[in-house]
Scaffold this active site. Sequence first.
Site, PDB file in Angstrom:
ATOM      1  N   TRP A 109       0.797  -1.255   0.166  1.00  0.00           N
ATOM      2  CA  TRP A 109       0.009  -0.016  -0.118  1.00  0.00           C
ATOM      3  C   TRP A 109       0.698   1.520   0.212  1.00  0.00           C
ATOM      4  CZ3 TRP A 109       1.852   2.564   4.087  1.00  0.00           C
ATOM      5  CH2 TRP A 109       2.095   1.773   5.378  1.00  0.00           C
ATOM      6  N   ASN A 110       2.062   1.222   0.151  1.00  0.00           N
ATOM      7  CA  ASN A 110       2.659   2.265   0.423  1.00  0.00           C
ATOM      8  C   ASN A 110       3.158   3.207  -0.891  1.00  0.00           C
ATOM      9  OD1 ASN A 110       4.718   0.593  -0.346  1.00  0.00           O
ATOM     10  ND2 ASN A 110       6.406   1.431   0.761  1.00  0.00           N
ATOM     11  N   LYS A 155      -2.702  -8.075  -7.813  1.00  0.00           N
ATOM     12  CA  LYS A 155      -3.392  -7.976  -6.530  1.00  0.00           C
ATOM     13  C   LYS A 155      -2.904  -6.898  -5.523  1.00  0.00           C
ATOM     14  CE  LYS A 155      -3.499  -9.063  -2.485  1.00  0.00           C
ATOM     15  NZ  LYS A 155      -3.967  -8.122  -1.506  1.00  0.00           N
ATOM     16  N   PRO A 156      -3.603  -6.036  -5.424  1.00  0.00           N
ATOM     17  CA  PRO A 156      -3.215  -4.714  -4.823  1.00  0.00           C
ATOM     18  C   PRO A 156      -3.350  -4.978  -3.225  1.00  0.00           C
ATOM     19  CG  PRO A 156      -5.500  -4.353  -5.768  1.00  0.00           C
ATOM     20  CD  PRO A 156      -4.942  -5.768  -6.317  1.00  0.00           C
ATOM     21  N   ALA A 157      -2.943  -4.067  -2.453  1.00  0.00           N
ATOM     22  CA  ALA A 157      -2.994  -4.287  -0.848  1.00  0.00           C
ATOM     23  C   ALA A 157      -4.393  -3.911  -0.825  1.00  0.00           C
ATOM     24  CB  ALA A 157      -2.245  -3.244  -0.308  1.00  0.00           C
ATOM     25  N   SER A 158      -5.020  -4.719   0.153  1.00  0.00           N
ATOM     26  CA  SER A 158      -6.608  -4.586   0.354  1.00  0.00           C
ATOM     27  C   SER A 158      -7.099  -2.747   0.787  1.00  0.00           C
ATOM     28  CB  SER A 158      -7.069  -5.369   1.408  1.00  0.00           C
ATOM     29  OG  SER A 158      -6.316  -5.512   2.525  1.00  0.00           O
ATOM     30  N   GLY A 201       6.636  -6.209  -0.708  1.00  0.00           N
ATOM     31  CA  GLY A 201       5.817  -6.409   0.682  1.00  0.00           C
ATOM     32  C   GLY A 201       6.727  -6.483   1.810  1.00  0.00           C
ATOM     33  N   SER A 202       6.458  -7.039   3.050  1.00  0.00           N
ATOM     34  CA  SER A 202       7.290  -7.013   4.062  1.00  0.00           C
ATOM     35  C   SER A 202       8.126  -8.219   4.007  1.00  0.00           C
ATOM     36  CB  SER A 202       6.526  -7.053   5.303  1.00  0.00           C
ATOM     37  OG  SER A 202       5.621  -7.998   5.320  1.00  0.00           O
ATOM     38  N   GLU A 260      10.756  -8.411  -3.501  1.00  0.00           N
ATOM     39  CA  GLU A 260      11.069  -6.996  -2.868  1.00  0.00           C
ATOM     40  C   GLU A 260      10.811  -6.588  -1.527  1.00  0.00           C
ATOM     41  OE1 GLU A 260      13.588  -5.325  -4.631  1.00  0.00           O
ATOM     42  OE2 GLU A 260      13.157  -6.427  -6.318  1.00  0.00           O
ATOM     43  N   LEU A 261      11.472  -6.783  -0.518  1.00  0.00           N
ATOM     44  CA  LEU A 261      10.709  -6.842   0.797  1.00  0.00           C
ATOM     45  C   LEU A 261      11.441  -5.450   1.525  1.00  0.00           C
ATOM     46  CD1 LEU A 261      11.578 -10.466   1.405  1.00  0.00           C
ATOM     47  CD2 LEU A 261       9.605  -9.383   0.400  1.00  0.00           C
ATOM     48  N   CYS A 271      10.396   1.636   1.700  1.00  0.00           N
ATOM     49  CA  CYS A 271      11.240   0.516   1.913  1.00  0.00           C
ATOM     50  C   CYS A 271      12.446   1.174   1.702  1.00  0.00           C
ATOM     51  CB  CYS A 271      11.053  -0.605   0.720  1.00  0.00           C
ATOM     52  SG  CYS A 271      11.217   0.078  -0.929  1.00  0.00           S
ATOM     53  N   GLU A 308      11.943  -2.978  11.201  1.00  0.00           N
ATOM     54  CA  GLU A 308      11.964  -2.028  10.229  1.00  0.00           C
ATOM     55  C   GLU A 308      11.141  -1.267  10.762  1.00  0.00           C
ATOM     56  OE1 GLU A 308       9.765  -3.110   6.629  1.00  0.00           O
ATOM     57  OE2 GLU A 308      10.914  -1.822   5.681  1.00  0.00           O
TER      58      GLU A 308
HETATM   59  P1  NAD Z   1       2.495  -6.542   3.382  1.00  0.00           P
HETATM   60  O1  NAD Z   1       3.584  -7.629   3.288  1.00  0.00           O
HETATM   61  O2  NAD Z   1       1.780  -6.468   4.671  1.00  0.00           O
HETATM   62  O3  NAD Z   1       1.527  -6.745   2.043  1.00  0.00           O
HETATM   63  C1  NAD Z   1       1.948  -6.923   0.769  1.00  0.00           C
HETATM   64  C2  NAD Z   1       1.074  -7.285  -0.248  1.00  0.00           C
HETATM   65  O4  NAD Z   1       1.085  -8.757   0.075  1.00  0.00           O
HETATM   66  C3  NAD Z   1      -0.394  -6.786  -0.235  1.00  0.00           C
HETATM   67  O5  NAD Z   1      -1.069  -6.755  -1.335  1.00  0.00           O
HETATM   68  C4  NAD Z   1      -0.994  -8.378   0.848  1.00  0.00           C
HETATM   69  O6  NAD Z   1      -2.115  -8.225   0.508  1.00  0.00           O
HETATM   70  C5  NAD Z   1      -0.234  -9.322   0.264  1.00  0.00           C
HETATM   71  N1  NAD Z   1      -0.082 -10.330   1.077  1.00  0.00           N
HETATM   72  C6  NAD Z   1      -0.028 -10.344   2.526  1.00  0.00           C
HETATM   73  N2  NAD Z   1      -0.027 -11.798   2.869  1.00  0.00           N
HETATM   74  C7  NAD Z   1       0.263 -12.579   1.865  1.00  0.00           C
HETATM   75  C8  NAD Z   1       0.080 -14.115   1.746  1.00  0.00           C
HETATM   76  N3  NAD Z   1       0.415 -14.856   2.627  1.00  0.00           N
HETATM   77  N4  NAD Z   1       0.117 -14.272   0.327  1.00  0.00           N
HETATM   78  C9  NAD Z   1       0.195 -13.711  -0.687  1.00  0.00           C
HETATM   79  N5  NAD Z   1       0.034 -12.302  -0.544  1.00  0.00           N
HETATM   80  C10 NAD Z   1      -0.053 -11.673   0.742  1.00  0.00           C
HETATM   81  O7  NAD Z   1       3.292  -5.227   3.302  1.00  0.00           O
HETATM   82  P2  NAD Z   1       2.722  -3.721   3.334  1.00  0.00           P
HETATM   83  O8  NAD Z   1       2.538  -3.535   4.832  1.00  0.00           O
HETATM   84  O9  NAD Z   1       1.648  -3.776   2.387  1.00  0.00           O
HETATM   85  O10 NAD Z   1       3.756  -2.932   2.913  1.00  0.00           O
HETATM   86  C11 NAD Z   1       4.940  -2.391   3.661  1.00  0.00           C
HETATM   87  C12 NAD Z   1       6.454  -3.539   3.373  1.00  0.00           C
HETATM   88  O11 NAD Z   1       6.499  -3.478   1.941  1.00  0.00           O
HETATM   89  C13 NAD Z   1       7.512  -3.020   4.184  1.00  0.00           C
HETATM   90  O12 NAD Z   1       8.085  -4.127   4.785  1.00  0.00           O
HETATM   91  C14 NAD Z   1       8.276  -2.213   3.194  1.00  0.00           C
HETATM   92  O13 NAD Z   1       9.556  -2.297   3.178  1.00  0.00           O
HETATM   93  C15 NAD Z   1       7.729  -3.275   1.985  1.00  0.00           C
HETATM   94  N6  NAD Z   1       8.152  -2.550   0.715  1.00  0.00           N
HETATM   95  C16 NAD Z   1       9.219  -3.131  -0.040  1.00  0.00           C
HETATM   96  C17 NAD Z   1       9.700  -2.610  -1.153  1.00  0.00           C
HETATM   97  C18 NAD Z   1      10.820  -2.823  -2.005  1.00  0.00           C
HETATM   98  O14 NAD Z   1      11.175  -2.800  -3.147  1.00  0.00           O
HETATM   99  N7  NAD Z   1      11.960  -3.609  -1.462  1.00  0.00           N
HETATM  100  C19 NAD Z   1       8.877  -1.433  -1.521  1.00  0.00           C
HETATM  101  C20 NAD Z   1       7.799  -0.899  -0.981  1.00  0.00           C
HETATM  102  C21 NAD Z   1       7.424  -1.760   0.310  1.00  0.00           C
END
Ligand code: NAD
Length: 486
Positions: free
Chosen positions: A150-151, A174-177, A227-228, A249-250, A283, A388
């Site tokens: 979502w960021n 699949k966007p963040a909800s 994501g995380s 990309e975490l 991130c 983080e």
């Molecule tokens: P998140 O991991 O909670 O969610 C990311 C996405 O994954 C969402 O669309 C979510 O619905 C989906 N998701 C969650 N659980 C899942 C599962 N079990 N299976 C499949 N999909 C699932 O992350 P967030 O809170 O939306 O974003 C913040 C995190 O993303 C931070 O840790 C940040 O550092 C990281 N991030 C990394 C980068 C990069 O390029 N390295 C860029 C931006 C954000």
Amino acid sequence: MAKMFMNAEWVGAASGQTYEVKNPADGSVVDSAPSGDAQDAAAAVDSARAASKDWAATAPDERAGILHEGVNLIKQQTKDLAQLLTKEQGKPFMESMGELNHFLHGMEFYIGMASKIRGSQVPLPPTMNPNCYGVIMKQPVGVCVGIVPWNFPITLMGTKVGPALIAGNPIIIKPASTTPLTTLKIIGLLNEAGLPAGVLNCVTGPGSKVGAALITHRDVRRVALTGSSETGKQVMALAGPDFKRITLELGGSDPMIVCPDADIAKAVSGAMIGRYWNAGQACLAVKRLYLFEEIYEEFVEKLVAKVGRYEPGDGMAKAEKPRIRMGPLHTAFQREEVETQLADAVSKGAEVLVGGKRPDDDSLGKGHFFAPAVVASVSEDSKLVTEEVFGPVLPVFKVSELDEAIAKANNSKWGLGSSIWTNNMKFANKAAREIESGMVWINQLHYGYDEMPFGGVKASGMGHEHGPEALEYYLEPKSVVFGGLG
Ligand code: NAD
């Protein structure tokens, strides 16, 4: 009500379930979206699978032409899209415009790459016949899934859609909800430009249901997650048994090192933008600041004065000059997490030099606002260092030499970005070689350029997005040996 997009149609969830998308600035409902599940994921994969052969056979120039048309449609609506992004995400309108422009630039980068995908030819020793040679073809991998946080919902969708489509693959996003709305509009506009049915789809809903169902579907060959690190582990475990191609990309905890000879004014601006852009929810963000003792006092004084100019408020309003607008944190949970991390540091002796609390202004009471903070005397075992920090809190540390700064920078489970601010070539070279991270900026902002590969080491993930390099993750090399033509 917003709908999902698949097989050239706007649809609701098969279950009929919906959920509300709320404005982080005041809690008001922006719109509602379908709460998809495994059934919707399967329908989207079916439509992508049906489209994959024809899209792979579509001439690269034609693929590029359609996306070019889509980019033009988006450009005509940038302001409306930026407004919607601010409402659902919270970031100031100016930052939303920046995100949309970054997305468009990234799409144009891959549109330009369409006709530049190359395989290769390899002379081989004759076994059965002379003139034996091999050809390495580059073929599309097949149905792709892009999972987006979502960021930066729009740029991080583009880093998946652009290379996937240009390489000849269909993709499901699949966007963040909490941030589906602007994504759906953009996916609609790209389809309106002439993408064949099933090539670009979007399923909304919880990651644990929709994301997991997409990843484990037998017809999906490639998954790109941003994501995380915790979600990265889950995605890896889900994709592993079927050997799916993945990039992750975490999270990150970027160190920034400022040496005694640095341009202090520029470095202060680098720390400000690097830490507080998007309310610190990035991130690639300066999450630990290491200052040489010779410049520590001067730097901290200037930084604190600047950070004190931030004015938390609704992203659609303009800050009074010379104040700087900062939007709310994205969710109540996000703000509580940052508060917990800051309280932990304070309990271990840290000193908050500015900010670090909810604003007093009652009119902001319904939003997730938080005054940005600079924190000194932070112990190495506090959560501000070991976790983080996804919010506007910056711990500053004093160091006396480069070896110490690099050792502290590397004392982290993450390795996404890093920067060093110096005019000393020896220092710059040493930092570039020795810091354990996917990127090192020298006298430069922590920023992901479309032209350069972008990715992390350690818990920050694997694989790359951006640059021509990212295309390779959407192409499968196939070795073909021509042995009997002599
Ligand atoms: P998140 O991991 O909670 O969610 C990311 C996405 O994954 C969402 O669309 C979510 O619905 C989906 N998701 C969650 N659980 C899942 C599962 N079990 N299976 C499949 N999909 C699932 O992350 P967030 O809170 O939306 O974003 C913040 C995190 O993303 C931070 O840790 C940040 O550092 C990281 N991030 C990394 C980068 C990069 O390029 N390295 C860029 C931006 C954000």
